[in-house]
Every structure is written in C-alpha cells, then in structure tokens.
Scaffold this motif. Structure first.
Motif, PDB file in Angstrom:
ATOM      1  N   ALA A 150       0.831  -1.203   0.000  1.00 20.64           N
ATOM      2  CA  ALA A 150       0.000   0.000   0.000  1.00 20.64           C
ATOM      3  C   ALA A 150       0.867   1.255   0.000  1.00 20.64           C
ATOM      4  N   TYR A 151       1.923   1.176   0.788  1.00 20.94           N
ATOM      5  CA  TYR A 151       2.825   2.310   0.968  1.00 20.94           C
ATOM      6  C   TYR A 151       3.472   2.696  -0.350  1.00 20.94           C
ATOM      7  N   LEU A 152       3.995   1.706  -1.050  1.00 20.42           N
ATOM      8  CA  LEU A 152       4.738   1.982  -2.276  1.00 20.42           C
ATOM      9  C   LEU A 152       3.843   2.352  -3.453  1.00 20.42           C
ATOM     10  N   SER A 153       2.549   2.106  -3.323  1.00 22.37           N
ATOM     11  CA  SER A 153       1.684   2.406  -4.462  1.00 22.37           C
ATOM     12  C   SER A 153       1.459   3.905  -4.631  1.00 22.37           C
ATOM     13  N   HIS A 154       1.781   4.666  -3.585  1.00 20.02           N
ATOM     14  CA  HIS A 154       1.692   6.110  -3.722  1.00 20.02           C
ATOM     15  C   HIS A 154       2.859   6.602  -4.578  1.00 20.02           C
ATOM     16  N   PRO A 155       2.603   7.338  -5.663  1.00 21.21           N
ATOM     17  CA  PRO A 155       3.689   7.695  -6.596  1.00 21.21           C
ATOM     18  C   PRO A 155       4.792   8.549  -5.974  1.00 21.21           C
ATOM     19  N   VAL A 156       4.428   9.493  -5.095  1.00 24.02           N
ATOM     20  CA  VAL A 156       5.467  10.343  -4.496  1.00 24.02           C
ATOM     21  C   VAL A 156       6.365   9.513  -3.595  1.00 24.02           C
ATOM     22  N   VAL A 157       5.756   8.654  -2.800  1.00 26.41           N
ATOM     23  CA  VAL A 157       6.523   7.765  -1.923  1.00 26.41           C
ATOM     24  C   VAL A 157       7.457   6.910  -2.759  1.00 26.41           C
ATOM     25  N   PHE A 158       6.920   6.359  -3.806  1.00 28.93           N
ATOM     26  CA  PHE A 158       7.708   5.508  -4.684  1.00 28.93           C
ATOM     27  C   PHE A 158       8.915   6.291  -5.214  1.00 28.93           C
ATOM     28  N   ALA A 159       8.666   7.521  -5.642  1.00 29.34           N
ATOM     29  CA  ALA A 159       9.750   8.330  -6.208  1.00 29.34           C
ATOM     30  C   ALA A 159      10.843   8.592  -5.176  1.00 29.34           C
ATOM     31  N   TRP A 160      10.447   9.002  -3.964  1.00 31.47           N
ATOM     32  CA  TRP A 160      11.516   9.347  -3.022  1.00 31.47           C
ATOM     33  C   TRP A 160      12.253   8.121  -2.499  1.00 31.47           C
ATOM     34  N   GLU A 161      11.533   6.975  -2.429  1.00 30.97           N
ATOM     35  CA  GLU A 161      12.239   5.762  -2.010  1.00 30.97           C
ATOM     36  C   GLU A 161      13.260   5.345  -3.071  1.00 30.97           C
ATOM     37  N   ILE A 162      12.892   5.549  -4.349  1.00 29.59           N
ATOM     38  CA  ILE A 162      13.848   5.243  -5.415  1.00 29.59           C
ATOM     39  C   ILE A 162      15.032   6.208  -5.358  1.00 29.59           C
ATOM     40  N   LEU A 163      14.716   7.503  -5.132  1.00 32.97           N
ATOM     41  CA  LEU A 163      15.783   8.503  -4.998  1.00 32.97           C
ATOM     42  C   LEU A 163      16.703   8.127  -3.835  1.00 32.97           C
ATOM     43  N   PHE A 164      16.090   7.718  -2.747  1.00 33.43           N
ATOM     44  CA  PHE A 164      16.851   7.295  -1.578  1.00 33.43           C
ATOM     45  C   PHE A 164      17.786   6.143  -1.946  1.00 33.43           C
TER      46      PHE A 164
END
Lengths: 129, 239, 109, 385
Positions: free
Chosen positions: C39-53
């Motif tokens: 559920a957490y990763l399905s949010h696009p902004v969250v996904f983007a910053w986790e990838i950036l991280f």
C-alpha cells in the motif's frame, strides 16, 4: 614516499597509537561506514522476500521483532547516527569551518549519538513490547 | 637531579628495530633534545638523530614521543615522570635511515614543487609606519617543514601519492598571496584525487603542528576556493 | 569526489530520516507487514523518493568503498577498473531495487 | 684542474667554504658527523649582524659584519627576515654611550640613525615605555639551518659531494703532508679513506680537536652561551641594548617567537653543554627590562651552544674580550702541509671566512682564481634535497 609494505599502508588508518579525537573520529567514521555498506547489502537482499509474497515477508517480520534482532537494530541506529552526525561535522571541518573546535564537536557528536540511540532503543522496545 | 628513562628506537634498515632504555640524569627544566644529545655524547656515539636549531625554527628534530609527533627541542622533560619511560621513535611515512633518523627529501621535493618563498609580508607591520629604506616588513613563513603533520596524517599512512598537509597548506598560502608564482598550475595540483580532496578531516595535522600553520583549516579554505571556482566556471563562466 | 560524498551525505540526512519515519516510526509495531508495504509503495510520491533514496544511498556507499580501497595504494589503472566495477555494481543494485519496488507496487495497483 | 679539497664540518663556515671551492672549480667533499648545522651554526641566535653590536669595541668585526650583511641580502634573500634592528638605551649609562655609538657606526660604515622614542614605541608597542633613546640599524634575522643548506645546495649543484652522518676519525699522511682523512659512516659503521689534496678544518668549536688529530694546535676557545625562546613575537625588529656587549642584551624575533640571548662562559667539551640555571634566570630578568611581561607567551625552548672564539697571545680568555673576527691558519707553519683551519668569526661573516680560506687554499696550490661568491645568488635551500 615508499616505506611500508602494502598491507601496512592499507591498514595504516586503523593505527590509533598517538592519535587523538580527530583520528578516532575518522576511524569510527570508516568502521561505521563499512558496517553500513554491509548492512545495505543485507537489507536489500532481505527485501527480496517481499517478492516471494506475503507469507515469506510476514514470517520474517515476526522474526525481526525478536529481542535479538531489536538489539541489532539498536546497533544499526548507533552506527547510522554516528555516521550521520559526524558526517555533518566532517563536512564543516572539510571546508575549514570550526577547525579549532573539532575535538569538542567530536564529543558533541558522540554524546548526541549515544543519547539519541538510547531514546531510539527505548522507543523500539516500547513499540514492539 | 632526576634520572629519566628514555626508550629509543634503535636499529638500521635491514635489521629489525628494537626499543632500548637509556637512563639520563638531567634537571626537569631540560628538554627531550638535551636528553637525546646527552645519550649520544656520553653513552652511545652511534645514535642517529636529526637536530639543528634547538628552538623549533629548523624543523629537524621531529620524532614520535610516546606515539605522538613532537619536536624534541620544545618537548620539556617536566611533562613526563622519571618513573615512566619516555618512548622516542622516528617519524612515520618517511624512508627510515636508522635509529631516530628519517629521510625528509620526498617532502622537501614536494615543497620545492610548490616553490613558495619562505619569506612573507609581515602582518604585524601592515598598519605601522616602517623604518626608512624598508618598503615592506618581511618575516619567515610559519611552516618549518618539520614533517610532523605528514607523520600524523592517517591518509598519508595509506596513500603515498597524497600531497600531504604541509604541501597543501603551502599551496593555500601561495594562493592567498601568489606573488610571482604560477598559481594555476599549483591549484591544478591541489584539485586532484590525491590533492585537497583526499583529506578525510582527521585533523591530526593541525593537532600536532608546532608552528601555528593549521594545515586542516588551510585545506578547508583551499577546498572552498576550488568549489567557488568550479561554480563560477559552470554558471558565470561566460565572462 | 569529496563534494559528491558530502552532497549525497547531506541528502541522505533528509532521505534517511523520511525513510525511517515512514517505514518504522509512524508504523504500528515498528515494521510494515506485506500488505502495508504494498500500500505504501503504491503512492507515486513515496515511490519516487524511495527510489531517490536508493540511488543516493548506493552512490554514497560505493563512493565510500572507493575511498577506502584507494588506501590500498592502487595505481591510476587499477583505480579506473575499480571505478568501472563499482559503477556496474551500483547499476545492478539500483536495477534490482527498482525492479523489486516496481514488482511490489504492481501487486497493489 | 682536478684538485680535491675535503671540508670538515657542514656548519655555516664549512657550507660557505664548500660553495666557494665548488664555484672556483675545485672537486669538493664535505664530511659532517651529524646533520647539517647540528653544531654551533644551528643553535644560533639567528641575528644577521649590522655590526652595530661590535662597532664600539671591535670595529674590525663590525666592518666585516656590515659588508657581509649587505652581500647576504643579495645572495640569499630566502633565508633572511629583513626587519632592521633597534639599539635602545634603558638607563642613563646607556644614554651616555649614544654619541660614541653613532660615531663608531659611522666610522665602520654602518647606516645608523637615531629615531624619536615616540616613533620607536609606535613601531615596537611592547617595548619598555621608559626607554631613553633608540637608534635604528640594518640588523636582520636569518634561518641558520636553511642558511647552511642554501650554500650546500649551490655547492652540490656545482658538483660538490656532501656526506652527512660521516665522522672524521683520523688523518692520512704522506710524510708530513695530509693526504686525506679516514671517515666512519655513522649509518653503516664502515670506515674508509677519502684522499684529498687539501683538507680544510671548519669544525667550529671542535676545530681544536680536529687539528689535534693532525698533530697541530689551534687556539680555539669554545665559549658557550644560553638562549631562551618564547612563544610570542613581541618585537618586529631586533632589539639590542645600547651599551657594550653584555649578557642578555639582544632579543631576536623570528616567525611568531622571540629569542633572548645570550651569556658567555668557557667550556671544555662542546658536545654536551649543561645549561646553568642562574643563566636562565639572568636572561629572563634582562628580557623583562626590554619587554615587560616577556615570558607571558610561555617559554618554548632553552638552548646553549659554544662559539668558536679564537684566542690570541696576551689576551685573557674571557669570551666577551675575544674578538669576533675570524682567523685562517695554514698549518704549514706548524710543519704540516695540506691542512688549513678556518675558525672564529660569526655566522654573518661565513661567506667572508670561506673566501679567506679558499684564497689560502689557492695560494698553497699556486693557483690564482678569483672569488665570485659576492655576486652569485644561491639556490633555494630546498635544492639540497
């Protein structure tokens, strides 16, 4: 300036004889850095369980809540905090800012790290317990 | 008069060095260089050590005292206790020639490359009238090229191509007062993986410097300048 | 190199704090269950910053590794190979991370 | 020409002699038992004399000093701080010397001029505000180690061989002529013979011992002095007392330090000189009169060394009474050929001493080669390495 054999040069930075706060800070920075790189690999490897579906992951989560794993988390937080706070110190010093206070800054970093780790460890056990 | 126990590193290249103890009778007001010179004069004429000025001006008598880099001539014996041996070893990261003697020529050649004159404008006279016939007060650079900072630097321990704190501080000195030197070439020397960027800020150079040079701050200033130069080139480079 | 290490380090201060807060602190029990992660990763902004991280932490880590390996007194030739090897390793790690996150994310959509 | 000259000692005299010899085309080998300048030259007060100090009592030495001072400014600017000197009168007795001092300086060609006390205090704010007069002279400060290294670097560049940590243990004779020296490499312990046409003894206060090895007598009187360095540069210029030379009457600034000196007493063995406690007290006491609060910067180092003063017949061997000029002895008069001793003098006059010694060497070999050390600029001391 050739002098020592390669293995000795490779480990020269570990030699703390005669060194003070700055040398100790550098050594700890490296050791935590190496530790965190190893952790990063383990972390990424463990995350593969997510790809194997809910059972595999949730079983792991249950295991990760055992006191042994939580203690390891404490160690991890200790390493991260030191590396992060000293990273700020080293960045400033590396730009020539605050050099006369470098030793005091180091002890500040250490105290802050220990304090924050203590709080974090308390919080971890409180949340899971 | 107290008797001091000196543990000196003895040996020659090719054999394994050992620590040997020498008792020396000297007043507490004396300095470590006096003790070592007395051992040479009265106990063992084969002892090799460097020394010249005995007042921290020549930079020749750098050693490690109980592991820490010091100039023997300004290390007073009263700092130590006669009950505990004082361990004296040669500097690290220089070719060892025997006993307390090292070959400083690699460092000197690097300093020669920077080539900054040892004379600087005297900051004390900047705002004062000068005697007739003197256009500009001069005084010696602070750096005495003793090599303590090189011996104390943990990066130096690993990277023999690292320019080293003394040389980087010299480049920074030259940058802040270039006189007639070729600044661009020297700054290119500093802007290198083995130059200013190699420093890991262990701060030991500044901690052991006996002559107010503060190489760690100098390296920091040099980096700030190099970063500003890069930004200028990227953004305002048109001019 | 030093500049990038410092820059990524400072970025990590922010990204890691976010990562820690959202994955552990605000989560009941301190660790996300499988469903939560999806559920957490399905949010696009969250996904983007986790990838950036992921990208930043990998870069920081591998530059750190190079700094340590440089101390072995390697020559410029070896250094070139080291840089290539570490870059390749970085790409593999990031590729793996992106693939994994994408896979998990796809379970939720 | 391939005459080989061996110089014993790499202090200021030996270094300058090696430079002069190399410049005049000799093959040169310098042997030094320790580091360059590890004897008298290194532990110097670092004062580049204007000659003012000797103008009243020892005009010959004063003239040498001012002449050499001006030459050194040209040939080794890198090893000098050009900051001038002040002679200050602390009391009425000092003041009574003022006119005599100015006249003596004029006589010796030393550009000296009185400056108002107010101006002196503006230049030197830490100076005792009760001084009665101030005279400015072209004193300076040198770096003793780098001073010697500059000469040796240039000599090396001109083909000289410099052997440090190499001790002379004996002389080699052919009949009554010195044919070389036996040396011991202190690093390996190995002994070997170095053959030479002439041996120059430039061993400073040790030159008596060296000469004795060759069976001749040199009337050198090792006369020790104590100096104390403090951790603050109180003065910009060299501060001298306007009086006859005495104990504790010069404060030489260098980098961020200042050095008070000196005292004077005769020693037998210059190898190790214990520092008399009362000399330290005396010096600090005297320093306080020039610069109140002198030790507030903290004492950095205390050191002593022996000057190689030359004794003369009929002169009592009290250090302050002996001339500071130098002597060159051709030991042919003692019945030993091929052996010359150059001693006495000051570090400021090292180049002149070398010129004299090499002139004697040339004369002995029947050569006429002009000295060029007045004009030829020296290389950087770093070129030694």
């Amino acid at each position: 300036m050739k002098e020592a054999p390669r293995w000795k040069r490779a480990t020269g930075w570990v030699d703390l004889r005669g060194r003070r706060e700055g040398g100790l800070a550098f050594l700890l920075m490296r050791l935590t850095g190496i530790g965190l790189v190893i952790y990063l690999f383990i972390h990424l490897y463990v995350l593969r369980l997510l790809a194997q579906g809910p059972e595999a992951w949730d079983a792991f989560i249950a295991m990760a809540k055992s006191p042994f794993f939580l203690a390891l988390d404490g160690l991890l937080i200790l390493g991260i905090l030191y590396h992060a706070l000293n990273g700020v110190r080293v960045t400033l010093l590396g730009l020539g800012i605050g050099v006369p206070h470098q030793a005091r800054l180091f002890w500040g970093v250490v105290s802050l790290t220990l304090l924050a780790t203590a709080i974090a460890v308390y919080a971890i056990f409180a949340i899971t317990g | 008069m107290p008797t001091w126990q000196l543990r000196l590193l003895r040996g020659r290249p090719g054999s394994s060095p050992r620590l040997e103890t020498y008792p020396v009778e000297l007043p507490a007001e004396a300095y470590l260089i006096d003790a070592v010179e007395k051992i040479w004069a009265e106990q063992d004429r084969s002892l090799l050590f460097r020394h010249a000025c005995h007042h921290a001006s020549c930079g020749a008598c750098g050693v490690r005292v109980n592991g820490r880099e010091r100039l023997m001539c300004i290390t007073p014996l009263r700092e130590f206790s006669p009950d505990r041996p004082i361990r004296v070893e040669p500097l690290r990261h220089f070719p060892w020639l025997g006993d307390l003697l090292v070959d400083v020529s690699p460092m000197m050649r690097r300093m020669a490359e920077v080539g900054f004159a040892i004379i600087r404008r005297d900051e004390l006279t900047a705002d004062r009238p000068l005697p007739e016939g003197i256009e500009q007060g001069t005084r010696f650079e602070d750096c005495i090229e003793c090599g303590l900072c090189l011996s104390a630097c943990p990066v130096m321990a690993a990277d023999e191509d690292y320019l080293g704190p003394a040389t980087l501080a010299a480049i920074e000195r030259m940058r802040s007062e270039p006189r007639d030197r070729d600044a661009a070439r020297l700054l290119a020397l500093a802007d290198d993986p083995h130059g200013a960027w190699r420093c890991h800020s262990a701060m030991e150079c500044t901690a052991v410097c006996p002559s107010n040079v503060d190489p760690a701050s100098a390296i920091g200033r040099l980096r700030r300048w190099l970063i500003a130069e890069k930004l200028r080139r990227w953004f305002g480079g048109g001019r | 190199m030093w500049i990038w290490q410092a820059f990524t380090g400072l970025l990590l201060l922010i990204l890691l704090t976010l990562h820690m807060v959202f994955n552990h602190f605000v989560v009941e029990g301190g660790l996300r269950t499988y469903r939560d992660v999806v559920a957490y990763l399905s949010h696009p902004v969250v996904f983007a910053w986790e990838i950036l991280f992921l990208v930043v932490v990998t870069a920081h880590a591998l530059m750190g590794v190079r700094a340590i390996v440089l101390d072995l007194g390697i020559g410029p030739g070896t250094d070139r190979w080291l840089k290539r090897g570490l870059t390749l390793l970085g790409i593999v790690i990031i590729g793996y991370g992106v693939w994994l996150s994408w896979w998990i994310r796809s379970k939720g959509i | 020409m391939s005459y080989h000259v061996i110089v014993i000692g790499a202090g200021s005299t030996g270094a300058a002699t090696a430079h002069d010899l190399a410049l005049r085309g000799f093959r040169v080998t310098v042997v030094e038992r320790g580091e360059v300048a590890s004897g008298t030259s290194g532990r110097n007060h670092c004062l580049l004399h204007s000659g003012g100090r000797y103008a009243m009592r020892d005009p010959e030495s004063a003239r040498e000093c001012i002449e050499e001072n001006m030459i050194l400014r040209r040939i080794m600017p890198e090893a000098l701080e050009l900051n001038d000197g002040l002679f200050v009168a602390l009391d009425e007795q000092d003041l009574s010397f003022k006119e005599r001092f100015l006249a003596a300086c004029e006589e010796c060609g030393i550009p000296a001029r009185e400056i108002p006390v107010k101006q002196a205090l503006a230049l030197e704010p830490h100076l005792n505000p009760n001084i009665l007069a101030a005279v400015q002279v072209p004193d300076g400060v040198f770096e003793p180690f780098r001073f010697c290294l500059s000469f040796l670097a240039t000599a090396k560049h001109n083909g000289a061989t410099i052997l440090t940590y190499t001790e002379v243990v004996d002389f080699v004779f052919q009949g009554r002529t010195v044919a070389g020296v036996r040396v011991r490499d202190r690093r390996t312990g190995e002994e070997r013979v170095i053959g030479g046409d002439i041996v120059v003894n430039a061993a400073g206060p040790w030159s008596g011992k060296i000469a004795a090895m060759a069976g001749v007598d040199v009337p050198v009187v090792p006369t020790a002095g104590v100096m104390i360095s403090v951790g603050r540069r109180w003065n910009r210029m060299v501060i001298n007392r306007l009086n006859m030379p005495g104990d504790g009457d010069i404060i030489v600034p260098q980098r961020r330090t200042a050095i008070i000196g000196t005292t004077s007493w005769r020693v037998e063995d210059p190898d190790f000189i214990p520092i008399p406690e009362d000399h330290v007290r005396l010096l600090l006491d005297r320093a306080e009169r020039f610069i109140p609060g002198y030790t507030r910067g903290g004492i950095r180092g205390v050191f002593a060394v022996a000057r190689p003063l030359v004794g003369r017949r009929g002169v009592a061997a009290d250090g302050r009474e002996l001339s500071r000029t130098f002597e060159c002895f051709d030991h042919a008069v003692d019945g030993v050929e091929g052996f010359v001793t150059i001693t006495g003098g000051k570090m400021t006059t090292a180049r002149a001493m070398a010129e004299k010694a090499v002139d004697v060497v040339c004369a002995k070999l029947g050569l006429e080669i002009p000295c060029r050390t007045r004009e030829v600029p020296l290389l950087s001391y770093r070129a030694f390495f």
